[in-house]
Motif scaffolding. Structure first.
Motif, PDB file in Angstrom:
ATOM      1  N   ILE A   6      60.196  73.956  40.794  1.00 23.62           N
ATOM      2  CA  ILE A   6      60.427  72.532  40.988  1.00 23.62           C
ATOM      3  C   ILE A   6      59.596  71.770  39.970  1.00 23.62           C
ATOM      4  CG2 ILE A   6      60.199  70.600  42.574  1.00 23.62           C
ATOM      5  CD1 ILE A   6      60.606  72.619  44.840  1.00 23.62           C
ATOM      6  N   ALA A   7      60.292  71.011  39.128  1.00 25.97           N
ATOM      7  CA  ALA A   7      59.620  70.280  38.058  1.00 25.97           C
ATOM      8  C   ALA A   7      59.448  68.818  38.460  1.00 25.97           C
ATOM      9  CB  ALA A   7      60.434  70.366  36.777  1.00 25.97           C
ATOM     10  N   VAL A   8      58.402  68.218  37.959  1.00 22.94           N
ATOM     11  CA  VAL A   8      58.173  66.795  38.160  1.00 22.94           C
ATOM     12  C   VAL A   8      59.216  66.045  37.335  1.00 22.94           C
ATOM     13  CG1 VAL A   8      56.526  64.922  37.813  1.00 22.94           C
ATOM     14  CG2 VAL A   8      55.720  67.176  38.519  1.00 22.94           C
ATOM     15  N   PRO A   9      59.898  65.071  37.916  1.00 27.81           N
ATOM     16  CA  PRO A   9      60.931  64.348  37.161  1.00 27.81           C
ATOM     17  C   PRO A   9      60.365  63.658  35.933  1.00 27.81           C
ATOM     18  CG  PRO A   9      61.049  63.815  39.490  1.00 27.81           C
ATOM     19  CD  PRO A   9      59.801  64.616  39.289  1.00 27.81           C
ATOM     20  N   ILE A  10      61.152  63.660  34.889  1.00 25.90           N
ATOM     21  CA  ILE A  10      60.803  62.944  33.668  1.00 25.90           C
ATOM     22  C   ILE A  10      61.274  61.511  33.839  1.00 25.90           C
ATOM     23  CG2 ILE A  10      61.319  62.731  31.205  1.00 25.90           C
ATOM     24  CD1 ILE A  10      61.416  65.792  31.108  1.00 25.90           C
ATOM     25  N   THR A  11      60.361  60.552  33.707  1.00 24.18           N
ATOM     26  CA  THR A  11      60.700  59.164  33.985  1.00 24.18           C
ATOM     27  C   THR A  11      60.516  58.224  32.802  1.00 24.18           C
ATOM     28  OG1 THR A  11      58.480  58.772  34.847  1.00 24.18           O
ATOM     29  CG2 THR A  11      60.167  59.419  36.442  1.00 24.18           C
ATOM     30  N   THR A  12      59.845  58.679  31.732  1.00 24.79           N
ATOM     31  CA  THR A  12      59.629  57.800  30.582  1.00 24.79           C
ATOM     32  C   THR A  12      60.059  58.504  29.300  1.00 24.79           C
ATOM     33  OG1 THR A  12      57.387  58.579  30.093  1.00 24.79           O
ATOM     34  CG2 THR A  12      57.601  56.786  31.710  1.00 24.79           C
ATOM     35  N   TRP A  13      60.288  57.708  28.275  1.00 19.05           N
ATOM     36  CA  TRP A  13      60.676  58.283  26.976  1.00 19.05           C
ATOM     37  C   TRP A  13      59.554  59.128  26.385  1.00 19.05           C
ATOM     38  CZ3 TRP A  13      65.407  58.598  25.232  1.00 19.05           C
ATOM     39  CH2 TRP A  13      66.359  57.756  25.786  1.00 19.05           C
ATOM     40  N   ALA A  14      58.314  58.712  26.582  1.00 13.32           N
ATOM     41  CA  ALA A  14      57.182  59.493  26.072  1.00 13.32           C
ATOM     42  C   ALA A  14      57.148  60.867  26.727  1.00 13.32           C
ATOM     43  CB  ALA A  14      55.872  58.746  26.307  1.00 13.32           C
ATOM     44  N   GLU A  15      57.375  60.907  28.048  1.00  9.42           N
ATOM     45  CA  GLU A  15      57.417  62.198  28.743  1.00  9.42           C
ATOM     46  C   GLU A  15      58.572  63.047  28.232  1.00  9.42           C
ATOM     47  OE1 GLU A  15      57.807  61.174  32.837  1.00  9.42           O
ATOM     48  OE2 GLU A  15      55.688  60.676  33.072  1.00  9.42           O
ATOM     49  N   LEU A  16      59.712  62.427  27.974  1.00  8.56           N
ATOM     50  CA  LEU A  16      60.871  63.153  27.476  1.00  8.56           C
ATOM     51  C   LEU A  16      60.585  63.781  26.118  1.00  8.56           C
ATOM     52  CD1 LEU A  16      63.880  63.939  27.669  1.00  8.56           C
ATOM     53  CD2 LEU A  16      64.396  61.756  26.567  1.00  8.56           C
ATOM     54  N   ARG A  17      59.997  62.993  25.204  1.00  5.83           N
ATOM     55  CA  ARG A  17      59.725  63.495  23.847  1.00  5.83           C
ATOM     56  C   ARG A  17      58.664  64.582  23.829  1.00  5.83           C
ATOM     57  NH1 ARG A  17      60.213  57.920  22.675  1.00  5.83           N
ATOM     58  NH2 ARG A  17      57.973  57.747  22.680  1.00  5.83           N
ATOM     59  N   SER A  18      57.682  64.485  24.712  1.00  7.85           N
ATOM     60  CA  SER A  18      56.565  65.433  24.658  1.00  7.85           C
ATOM     61  C   SER A  18      56.680  66.578  25.668  1.00  7.85           C
ATOM     62  CB  SER A  18      55.247  64.692  24.867  1.00  7.85           C
ATOM     63  OG  SER A  18      55.211  64.129  26.163  1.00  7.85           O
ATOM     64  N   SER A  19      57.701  66.548  26.495  1.00 10.11           N
ATOM     65  CA  SER A  19      57.838  67.552  27.547  1.00 10.11           C
ATOM     66  C   SER A  19      58.124  68.938  26.981  1.00 10.11           C
ATOM     67  CB  SER A  19      58.984  67.153  28.476  1.00 10.11           C
ATOM     68  OG  SER A  19      59.224  68.164  29.413  1.00 10.11           O
ATOM     69  N   ASP A  20      57.673  69.962  27.731  1.00  9.41           N
ATOM     70  CA  ASP A  20      58.020  71.326  27.353  1.00  9.41           C
ATOM     71  C   ASP A  20      59.232  71.820  28.153  1.00  9.41           C
ATOM     72  OD1 ASP A  20      56.787  71.545  29.805  1.00  9.41           O
ATOM     73  OD2 ASP A  20      55.565  73.274  29.262  1.00  9.41           O
ATOM     74  N   ARG A  21      59.755  70.979  29.041  1.00 11.40           N
ATOM     75  CA  ARG A  21      60.967  71.332  29.780  1.00 11.40           C
ATOM     76  C   ARG A  21      62.148  71.378  28.828  1.00 11.40           C
ATOM     77  NH1 ARG A  21      61.792  67.492  34.581  1.00 11.40           N
ATOM     78  NH2 ARG A  21      63.839  68.434  34.452  1.00 11.40           N
ATOM     79  N   GLU A  22      62.996  72.347  29.014  1.00 16.55           N
ATOM     80  CA  GLU A  22      64.144  72.509  28.126  1.00 16.55           C
ATOM     81  C   GLU A  22      65.383  71.783  28.605  1.00 16.55           C
ATOM     82  OE1 GLU A  22      64.171  73.788  25.106  1.00 16.55           O
ATOM     83  OE2 GLU A  22      62.028  74.152  25.292  1.00 16.55           O
TER      84      GLU A  22
END
Length: 77
Positions: A6-22
């Motif tokens: 269970i992953a923490v939801p991505i809620t911001t563009w910064a989180e999206l760009r820097s996330s390691d989730r595929e």
């Protein structure tokens, strides 16, 4: 046995760009783009948003989504 899938939801563009989730789900993409999830479904159907169907699940690959939206990833240091 714990469930680490269970992953923490991505809620911001910064989180999206820097996330390691595929992959993201359509609700996360809808929230990031301030769209109704049905609009995201239509964009997936017409190929505007890249997606992979796994059974009934719709997974949206992060890197192709960023490329499709013209957003650069932050480089990791």
């Amino acid at each position: 046995m714990s469930n680490h899938t269970i992953a923490v939801p991505i809620t911001t563009w910064a989180e999206l760009r820097s996330s390691d989730r595929e992959v993201l789900n359509r609700a996360e993409v809808a929230a990031l783009l301030s769209l109704d999830p049905r609009t995201v479904d239509h964009a997936i159907e017409d190929g505007t948003i890249p997606a992979v169907h796994v059974g009934r699940r719709v997974l949206i690959p992060r890197r192709p989504l960023l490329r499709a939206l013209g957003v650069d990833e932050e480089t990791s240091t």
